[in-house]
Design a protein around this motif. Structure first.
Motif, PDB file in Angstrom:
ATOM      1  N   THR A  84       0.868  -1.174   0.000  1.00  0.00           N
ATOM      2  CA  THR A  84       0.000   0.000   0.000  1.00  0.00           C
ATOM      3  C   THR A  84       0.907   1.227   0.000  1.00  0.00           C
ATOM      4  O   THR A  84       1.772   1.363   0.876  1.00  0.00           O
ATOM      5  CB  THR A  84      -0.913   0.020   1.232  1.00  0.00           C
ATOM      6  OG1 THR A  84      -1.768  -1.134   1.206  1.00  0.00           O
ATOM      7  CG2 THR A  84      -1.769   1.272   1.252  1.00  0.00           C
ATOM      8  N   TRP A 109       1.604   5.540  -0.591  1.00  0.00           N
ATOM      9  CA  TRP A 109       1.158   6.935  -0.689  1.00  0.00           C
ATOM     10  C   TRP A 109       2.116   7.694  -1.594  1.00  0.00           C
ATOM     11  O   TRP A 109       3.339   7.513  -1.519  1.00  0.00           O
ATOM     12  CB  TRP A 109       1.171   7.630   0.669  1.00  0.00           C
ATOM     13  CG  TRP A 109       0.130   7.194   1.638  1.00  0.00           C
ATOM     14  CD1 TRP A 109      -0.816   6.218   1.493  1.00  0.00           C
ATOM     15  CD2 TRP A 109      -0.051   7.740   2.955  1.00  0.00           C
ATOM     16  NE1 TRP A 109      -1.584   6.126   2.621  1.00  0.00           N
ATOM     17  CE2 TRP A 109      -1.143   7.043   3.542  1.00  0.00           C
ATOM     18  CE3 TRP A 109       0.582   8.733   3.689  1.00  0.00           C
ATOM     19  CZ2 TRP A 109      -1.595   7.317   4.831  1.00  0.00           C
ATOM     20  CZ3 TRP A 109       0.136   9.006   4.969  1.00  0.00           C
ATOM     21  CH2 TRP A 109      -0.953   8.314   5.532  1.00  0.00           C
ATOM     22  N   PHE A 151      -2.310   5.442  -3.372  1.00  0.00           N
ATOM     23  CA  PHE A 151      -3.125   6.608  -3.043  1.00  0.00           C
ATOM     24  C   PHE A 151      -2.272   7.853  -3.234  1.00  0.00           C
ATOM     25  O   PHE A 151      -1.166   7.941  -2.699  1.00  0.00           O
ATOM     26  CB  PHE A 151      -3.628   6.524  -1.604  1.00  0.00           C
ATOM     27  CG  PHE A 151      -4.502   5.316  -1.359  1.00  0.00           C
ATOM     28  CD1 PHE A 151      -5.877   5.417  -1.436  1.00  0.00           C
ATOM     29  CD2 PHE A 151      -3.927   4.085  -1.075  1.00  0.00           C
ATOM     30  CE1 PHE A 151      -6.680   4.308  -1.240  1.00  0.00           C
ATOM     31  CE2 PHE A 151      -4.723   2.962  -0.876  1.00  0.00           C
ATOM     32  CZ  PHE A 151      -6.102   3.086  -0.960  1.00  0.00           C
ATOM     33  N   THR A 209      -6.164   5.687  -6.525  1.00  0.00           N
ATOM     34  CA  THR A 209      -6.931   6.788  -5.947  1.00  0.00           C
ATOM     35  C   THR A 209      -6.096   8.061  -5.970  1.00  0.00           C
ATOM     36  O   THR A 209      -5.010   8.109  -5.393  1.00  0.00           O
ATOM     37  CB  THR A 209      -7.329   6.458  -4.500  1.00  0.00           C
ATOM     38  OG1 THR A 209      -8.148   5.282  -4.501  1.00  0.00           O
ATOM     39  CG2 THR A 209      -8.100   7.612  -3.874  1.00  0.00           C
ATOM     40  N   LEU A 245      -5.130  13.069   4.278  1.00  0.00           N
ATOM     41  CA  LEU A 245      -4.378  11.817   4.387  1.00  0.00           C
ATOM     42  C   LEU A 245      -5.073  10.832   5.322  1.00  0.00           C
ATOM     43  O   LEU A 245      -4.830   9.624   5.240  1.00  0.00           O
ATOM     44  CB  LEU A 245      -2.951  12.082   4.884  1.00  0.00           C
ATOM     45  CG  LEU A 245      -2.021  12.844   3.931  1.00  0.00           C
ATOM     46  CD1 LEU A 245      -0.645  13.023   4.561  1.00  0.00           C
ATOM     47  CD2 LEU A 245      -1.910  12.137   2.581  1.00  0.00           C
ATOM     48  N   THR A 277      -7.963   9.912   5.033  1.00  0.00           N
ATOM     49  CA  THR A 277      -8.866   9.100   4.220  1.00  0.00           C
ATOM     50  C   THR A 277      -8.140   7.917   3.571  1.00  0.00           C
ATOM     51  O   THR A 277      -8.788   7.050   2.984  1.00  0.00           O
ATOM     52  CB  THR A 277      -9.525   9.945   3.116  1.00  0.00           C
ATOM     53  OG1 THR A 277      -8.519  10.399   2.197  1.00  0.00           O
ATOM     54  CG2 THR A 277     -10.242  11.148   3.712  1.00  0.00           C
ATOM     55  N   PHE A 278      -6.814   7.890   3.677  1.00  0.00           N
ATOM     56  CA  PHE A 278      -6.025   6.805   3.095  1.00  0.00           C
ATOM     57  C   PHE A 278      -5.762   5.724   4.147  1.00  0.00           C
ATOM     58  O   PHE A 278      -5.591   6.032   5.334  1.00  0.00           O
ATOM     59  CB  PHE A 278      -4.665   7.318   2.599  1.00  0.00           C
ATOM     60  CG  PHE A 278      -4.729   8.302   1.460  1.00  0.00           C
ATOM     61  CD1 PHE A 278      -5.901   8.515   0.746  1.00  0.00           C
ATOM     62  CD2 PHE A 278      -3.594   9.014   1.091  1.00  0.00           C
ATOM     63  CE1 PHE A 278      -5.946   9.428  -0.310  1.00  0.00           C
ATOM     64  CE2 PHE A 278      -3.625   9.927   0.045  1.00  0.00           C
ATOM     65  CZ  PHE A 278      -4.806  10.136  -0.655  1.00  0.00           C
TER      66      PHE A 278
END
Length: 404
Positions: A249, A251, A274, A298, A308, A310-311
């Protein structure tokens, strides 16, 4: 007294006809029959207790773990193929007797081998990220549901220009209303399909695929002020420093054109990416690049660290720009990063380098710095010279207790 193992028996849409005689005997000899309403309906003459599986499986596990009566659980197809078999086997003492999976039956209807197919489920889960998972694959098998149905799949493929597939839809496999056929994308978008179906994508023409190190000019960028993207060489070094896995995952903060996020998707195909970008026009270019490179991640507009939250917690974070809010961004990133994860920050100025290093140290992270001074060859008449790119500090930070 010897405890009876719970039998989990796979069954097809043709009901009892799909069962071996001994399986049918076990069902009628049991005292409790568990399954979905559709499976239980095949046994209207069953004299024992019937329990319908509804909602989560925790309650079912608790009930069966305390049950002394002989129990059989009915499951659709192969209970271990995206079914309840694996979950129940981890919690209870079971024996599993599979039927043919829907995917196996679908390939049989196609007269096509399937050991080389990529199989994934969008049953009960989002299609987000499907584009990068399937792009370039020769055969793709999709388990669907009422929402992620063949119509929505066709629209999704169309949105990424994935017209290289011949699409096979198999409905009600093994049942009275079985229907199988090949369809075009445009045709599928206007049809009706049974809720019980699987979709097979078979590539019939070659398309361009992308790997690490996409040339800068391939990206949609801000014009006339080009250059607001992480250059190919820096991008490659930064992605290597992130140490991404297939299921990471990620960012990407200050994504701009989305170049890092896009290449992260190509590495972490089974993971999720994200991205956040404060400039609306840059975000529009990012969305265009998603379609071009067939990466579905996303991307939202905002100025970090806002939004952030929301991630989901990341395994890796790339920071390409902070717009003056470095301390707040690093505080959020350091607190949210999963154990063993990495943060990679690109800095252009000495001041930002010093601020980032000091901030990482205060938060218990060990920073390592690479100064990338890169030049590219450029023709001049019939000769060649080098043009230097701006020097970049690539700061890689990992928690002192994290894996190396």
């Amino acid at each position: 007294m010897i405890e009876q193992k719970i039998k989990i028996i796979g069954i097809g849409d043709d009901g009892k006809q799909s069962l071996l005689p001994i399986y049918e005997n076990w069902i009628y000899e049991s005292e409790i029959l568990v399954g979905g309403e559709r499976q239980l309906a095949f046994f209207a003459d069953y004299s024992g207790e019937k329990r319908v599986i509804k909602g989560g499986l925790n309650e079912l596990v608790n009930e069966l773990s305390q049950e002394s009566k002989k129990a059989v659980v009915l499951a659709s197809g192969d209970p271990l193929f995206y079914g309840i078999g694996s979950y129940l086997a981890k919690k209870l003492d079971v024996e599993i007797y599979p039927y043919l999976s829907s995917i196996q039956l679908a390939f049989a209807r196609m007269n096509e081998r399937w050991q080389d197919a990529y199989v994934t489920s969008i049953h009960g889960r989002s299609m987000k990220g499907l584009a990068q998972r399937i792009n370039g694959r020769e055969k793709v098998a999709l388990l669907t549901d009422a929402e992620n149905n063949p119509i929505q799949i066709a629209r999704y493929l169309h949105s990424f220009g994935m017209d290289e597939y011949r699409i096979f839809v198999a409905e009600n496999l093994g049942g009275k209303n079985e229907r199988c056929g090949y369809y075009e994308l445009e045709e599928m978008e206007t049809m009706d399909f049974s809720p019980l179906n699987v979709v097979i994508l078979q590539k019939v023409k070659e398309v361009k695929t992308w790997g690490m190190g996409i040339d800068d000019q391939e990206f949609h960028q801000r014009k006339p002020e080009k250059g607001l993207l992480t250059k190919k060489e820096i991008r490659t070094l930064s992605l290597m420093a992130l140490n991404l896995r297939e299921n990471s995952t990620v960012w990407d903060i200050g994504t701009c054109t989305g170049s890092v996020a896009i290449e992260a998707c190509l590495i972490a195909k089974e993971g999720s990416v994200f991205a956040i970008e404060k400039n609306e026009h840059d975000l529009e270019n990012c969305l265009l690049n998603q379609v071009k490179f067939r990466t579905d991640f996303t991307a939202i507009q905002g100025k970090a660290p806002e939004k952030l939250d929301t991630f989901p917690d990341p395994d890796a974070i790339f920071i390409g720009g902070t717009a003056g809010g470095m301390e707040d961004i690093l505080s959020t990133c350091c607190s949210r990063l999963k154990k063993g994860g990495r943060i990679v920050l690109n800095a252009v100025t000495i001041e930002n380098l010093m601020q980032a290093v000091e901030s990482f140290k205060q938060k218990g992270f060990e920073p390592a710095i690479t100064l990338a001074q890169i030049s590219r060859s450029k023709p001049i008449l019939n000769l060649t010279r080098f043009d230097a790119l701006n020097p970049i500090y690539i700061i890689t930070a990992q928690h002192k207790e994290g894996d190396s």
